[in-house]
Every structure is written in C-alpha cells, then in structure tokens.
Design a protein around this motif. Structure first.
Motif, PDB file in Angstrom:
ATOM      1  N   ARG A 182     -55.918  18.542 -20.560  1.00 16.18           N
ATOM      2  CA  ARG A 182     -56.851  19.610 -20.218  1.00 16.18           C
ATOM      3  C   ARG A 182     -55.876  20.863 -19.842  1.00 16.18           C
ATOM      4  N   PRO A 183     -55.713  21.652 -20.705  1.00 17.34           N
ATOM      5  CA  PRO A 183     -54.756  22.890 -20.379  1.00 17.34           C
ATOM      6  C   PRO A 183     -55.117  23.702 -19.248  1.00 17.34           C
ATOM      7  N   GLU A 184     -56.435  23.752 -19.011  1.00 19.04           N
ATOM      8  CA  GLU A 184     -57.149  24.498 -18.083  1.00 19.04           C
ATOM      9  C   GLU A 184     -56.941  24.056 -16.666  1.00 19.04           C
ATOM     10  N   GLY A 185     -56.475  22.868 -16.770  1.00 19.87           N
ATOM     11  CA  GLY A 185     -56.410  21.964 -15.512  1.00 19.87           C
ATOM     12  C   GLY A 185     -57.666  21.221 -15.204  1.00 19.87           C
TER      13      GLY A 185
ATOM     14  N   SER B  61     -62.016   4.232  -5.539  1.00 19.00           N
ATOM     15  CA  SER B  61     -62.475   5.222  -4.610  1.00 19.00           C
ATOM     16  C   SER B  61     -61.891   6.653  -4.370  1.00 19.00           C
ATOM     17  N   GLN B  62     -62.727   7.581  -3.769  1.00 23.51           N
ATOM     18  CA  GLN B  62     -62.077   8.827  -3.693  1.00 23.51           C
ATOM     19  C   GLN B  62     -60.810   8.857  -2.862  1.00 23.51           C
ATOM     20  N   PRO B  63     -60.740   7.958  -1.782  1.00 21.57           N
ATOM     21  CA  PRO B  63     -59.536   8.077  -0.949  1.00 21.57           C
ATOM     22  C   PRO B  63     -58.243   7.670  -1.866  1.00 21.57           C
ATOM     23  N   THR B  64     -58.493   6.511  -2.686  1.00 17.53           N
ATOM     24  CA  THR B  64     -57.457   6.106  -3.719  1.00 17.53           C
ATOM     25  C   THR B  64     -57.013   7.191  -4.658  1.00 17.53           C
ATOM     26  N   ILE B  65     -58.045   7.877  -5.291  1.00 11.75           N
ATOM     27  CA  ILE B  65     -57.432   9.008  -6.274  1.00 11.75           C
ATOM     28  C   ILE B  65     -56.870   9.871  -5.647  1.00 11.75           C
ATOM     29  N   SER B  66     -57.312  10.345  -4.319  1.00 10.28           N
ATOM     30  CA  SER B  66     -56.726  11.292  -3.656  1.00 10.28           C
ATOM     31  C   SER B  66     -55.124  10.833  -3.181  1.00 10.28           C
ATOM     32  N   HIS B  67     -55.099   9.767  -2.954  1.00  9.69           N
ATOM     33  CA  HIS B  67     -53.793   8.937  -2.597  1.00  9.69           C
ATOM     34  C   HIS B  67     -52.751   9.311  -3.774  1.00  9.69           C
ATOM     35  N   HIS B  68     -53.277   8.972  -5.142  1.00  6.77           N
ATOM     36  CA  HIS B  68     -52.275   8.765  -6.131  1.00  6.77           C
ATOM     37  C   HIS B  68     -52.221  10.345  -6.728  1.00  6.77           C
ATOM     38  N   LEU B  69     -53.245  11.150  -6.506  1.00  7.40           N
ATOM     39  CA  LEU B  69     -52.813  12.726  -6.758  1.00  7.40           C
ATOM     40  C   LEU B  69     -51.732  13.210  -5.935  1.00  7.40           C
ATOM     41  N   LYS B  70     -51.835  12.594  -4.567  1.00  3.99           N
ATOM     42  CA  LYS B  70     -50.646  13.335  -3.754  1.00  3.99           C
ATOM     43  C   LYS B  70     -49.446  12.598  -4.260  1.00  3.99           C
ATOM     44  N   ALA B  71     -49.294  11.359  -5.048  1.00  2.63           N
ATOM     45  CA  ALA B  71     -47.968  10.932  -5.375  1.00  2.63           C
ATOM     46  C   ALA B  71     -47.650  11.746  -6.638  1.00  2.63           C
ATOM     47  N   LEU B  72     -48.480  11.981  -7.464  1.00  2.59           N
ATOM     48  CA  LEU B  72     -48.241  12.763  -8.684  1.00  2.59           C
ATOM     49  C   LEU B  72     -47.722  14.052  -8.242  1.00  2.59           C
ATOM     50  N   HIS B  73     -48.323  14.834  -7.134  1.00  2.66           N
ATOM     51  CA  HIS B  73     -47.685  16.102  -6.634  1.00  2.66           C
ATOM     52  C   HIS B  73     -46.440  16.057  -6.317  1.00  2.66           C
TER      53      HIS B  73
ATOM     54  N   ALA C 154     -44.091  14.096  -6.579  1.00  3.28           N
ATOM     55  CA  ALA C 154     -43.152  13.661  -7.561  1.00  3.28           C
ATOM     56  C   ALA C 154     -42.794  15.043  -8.356  1.00  3.28           C
ATOM     57  N   GLY C 155     -43.701  16.042  -8.253  1.00  5.30           N
ATOM     58  CA  GLY C 155     -43.317  17.155  -9.190  1.00  5.30           C
ATOM     59  C   GLY C 155     -43.882  17.095 -10.459  1.00  5.30           C
ATOM     60  N   LEU C 156     -44.829  16.257 -10.716  1.00 12.57           N
ATOM     61  CA  LEU C 156     -45.382  16.213 -12.146  1.00 12.57           C
ATOM     62  C   LEU C 156     -46.620  16.910 -12.438  1.00 12.57           C
ATOM     63  N   VAL C 157     -47.174  17.231 -11.142  1.00 11.49           N
ATOM     64  CA  VAL C 157     -48.440  18.245 -11.198  1.00 11.49           C
ATOM     65  C   VAL C 157     -48.287  19.130 -10.272  1.00 11.49           C
ATOM     66  N   ASP C 158     -49.207  20.250 -10.250  1.00 13.73           N
ATOM     67  CA  ASP C 158     -49.297  21.583  -9.662  1.00 13.73           C
ATOM     68  C   ASP C 158     -50.883  21.273  -8.958  1.00 13.73           C
ATOM     69  N   ARG C 159     -50.743  21.921  -7.909  1.00 15.24           N
ATOM     70  CA  ARG C 159     -52.316  22.013  -7.240  1.00 15.24           C
ATOM     71  C   ARG C 159     -52.530  23.271  -6.825  1.00 15.24           C
TER      72      ARG C 159
ATOM     73  N   GLY D  75     -61.708  27.735  -3.399  1.00 13.96           N
ATOM     74  CA  GLY D  75     -62.782  27.484  -2.728  1.00 13.96           C
ATOM     75  C   GLY D  75     -62.901  25.996  -2.306  1.00 13.96           C
ATOM     76  N   ARG D  76     -63.570  25.289  -2.586  1.00 12.13           N
ATOM     77  CA  ARG D  76     -63.834  23.970  -1.950  1.00 12.13           C
ATOM     78  C   ARG D  76     -63.105  23.082  -2.833  1.00 12.13           C
ATOM     79  N   TRP D  77     -62.824  23.367  -4.111  1.00 11.50           N
ATOM     80  CA  TRP D  77     -62.219  22.321  -4.905  1.00 11.50           C
ATOM     81  C   TRP D  77     -60.666  22.701  -5.048  1.00 11.50           C
ATOM     82  N   ILE D  78     -59.979  21.484  -5.658  1.00 14.91           N
ATOM     83  CA  ILE D  78     -58.620  21.598  -5.781  1.00 14.91           C
ATOM     84  C   ILE D  78     -58.575  21.203  -7.410  1.00 14.91           C
ATOM     85  N   TRP D  79     -57.542  22.277  -8.039  1.00 15.10           N
ATOM     86  CA  TRP D  79     -57.612  21.897  -9.204  1.00 15.10           C
ATOM     87  C   TRP D  79     -56.025  21.527  -9.476  1.00 15.10           C
ATOM     88  N   TYR D  80     -55.973  20.576 -10.395  1.00 13.87           N
ATOM     89  CA  TYR D  80     -54.609  20.060 -10.594  1.00 13.87           C
ATOM     90  C   TYR D  80     -54.152  20.376 -12.210  1.00 13.87           C
ATOM     91  N   SER D  81     -52.916  20.575 -12.333  1.00 16.70           N
ATOM     92  CA  SER D  81     -52.718  20.938 -13.584  1.00 16.70           C
ATOM     93  C   SER D  81     -50.977  20.470 -13.825  1.00 16.70           C
TER      94      SER D  81
END
Lengths: 111, 111
Positions: A51-54, A67-79, A81-86, A90-96
DNA sequence: ACATTATATCGACTAATATCTATATTTGCA
DNA sequence: TGCAAATATAGATATTAGTCGATATAATGT
C-alpha cells in the motif's frame, strides 16, 4: 544510539560478493535479515509495502492471526531495523515502507 | 522434498511490494532470510561469495572462531536454503555461491 | 588393512525469541 | 474531566536455534 538506520546504511555497503564482511558489518546486516526472517514480520512488511499510502496499525492486527501486542512487537522490530517509517495521526499510527530500505537490501545482495 | 530450491524459487516471485505475501510463501521466503540472519552464516556466505572459484570448507573453519561442527552446521543451512552449491573433491568439499540465489534475493526485494 | 585427514551427525546445554495475558500510556471526544 | 479506543510495555512461558565435545562417516595414501 541510532536504532533506525541499519537498513538504510546498507545502501553505502559494497555488494556482498565484493569482499568478505567484517564482524561488525555482518552483525548489523544480519540484524536486518533476521527481522525479515520471521514469517509474520515478513507478511507485515509486505502488507505495508503493498500500500503506497501506508497502513494503519489497526488494519494490521486482524489479518495475521496474532494478538495486538505481538503485532505491535513486530512492528517495532521492523521500525528499529529501519525497514518502515511510522507516523502518528491522531489515535492511529501509520506505517509505510522506507523506499531506501528496499533499494538498500537489493544493493546489498548484488544488484 | 526439495530442500535446495528455496532461494532460487525467489526468482519467480513478484517483487515483495506488488502484493501481500500469503502464508506459505512468507514461510518459504522468511526461511531464506533467517538463514542470512545469523552473523556467522552471513560471513560464511560472504567469504564464499568473495571467491569466484569457490571455497574449501577446510578454509572456512578457521577464520570465524567457531568449532568445525558449528561451521558444518551453518554450511548445511546455507546449502539447504539454496544459497550455496557444494561439490566433493576427494577429501574436501567445495562451496560456491549460487548466482541465481543472489539475483533471486535482489529480485524479491524490489529490483 | 590401517592410519590419517576432512566433514557430518549426535546429544546436551544455553541463549534468544515469539507468543500470550494483563496492564499502562496516549489520544480524541462528549 | 472522564470515558473509550489505539497502541505500547511488562512479565511469564514455551519453542527455537547456536554452540560445543564426542563420535561417526567418508576418502586418501602407505
């Protein structure tokens, strides 16, 4: 401490076939590879990349059966590692995906 | 059972940004990444890749400060992931990088 | 045949990591 | 200000994976 530059640093590395990696570089690069070495993280990465728009993190929790914590944990790892931006919206966090990260990994390999 | 085709199969995959990976594909690709995600294995891979004529396993044991069984274990992982070829020459075994493997990984990413 | 060299396998131990539940933190809204 | 929603953190647990010493297998040469 620069936790978000590992993948983009790859861009400045000679291709892996050119010379044997020293210990420090190998650790750094292996760190990036190992982040992509987990199926859930790789799918997260590809979901974001497709998704180009993130992607909102809230849309990434459902599809992978974790689970949500597990996804959060993995997103942190991706971030980290410099692979994704966050980006907080507002209440949401967008990853690209960081485009340099894709190019970097390709360059590393042998492109 | 095809244990030596994982990396070369990558060649036939659409770039990772094109569509989200399904579970099976993600497992297969993550397997390749995780093999490169260990510093010792990555250094082994780069040592092998830096010599077009290939490397004798006997020359790979010394430089990395790991025991012979450990190096053998990692070489097996690299081979089973389809990243290196092996060839017996008398008492020795020669390893060489599979060129398709390099190209494949690059293609996977986004090349 | 036998000793030697190169590599692989086995079994055990330890460290790393993926996962969960429970809880905390942050933000928006009424 | 207080409540609800989105995300992150903490703590616990179970599985995976890297490592080693000991040993087995395979090939060579005497």
């Amino acid at each position: 401490m620069s936790t978000v530059t590992a993948a983009t640093d790859l861009q400045c590395c000679p291709p892996i076939t050119e010379a044997a990696l020293d210990d420090e570089t190998a650790h750094r690069l292996a760190g990036v590879f190992s982040v992509l070495g987990d199926p859930i993280r790789l799918r997260l990465f590809s979901l974001i990349a497709s998704r180009p728009e993130g992607s909102c993190a809230c849309d990434l929790v459902g599809p992978l059966g974790r689970s949500q914590p597990t996804i959060s944990h993995h997103l942190k790892a991706l971030h980290e590692a410099g692979l994704v931006d966050r980006e907080r919206r507002g209440r949401w966090i967008w990853y690209s995906v960081r485009p340099e990260a894709l190019l970097a990994a390709a360059t590393l390999i042998n492109c």
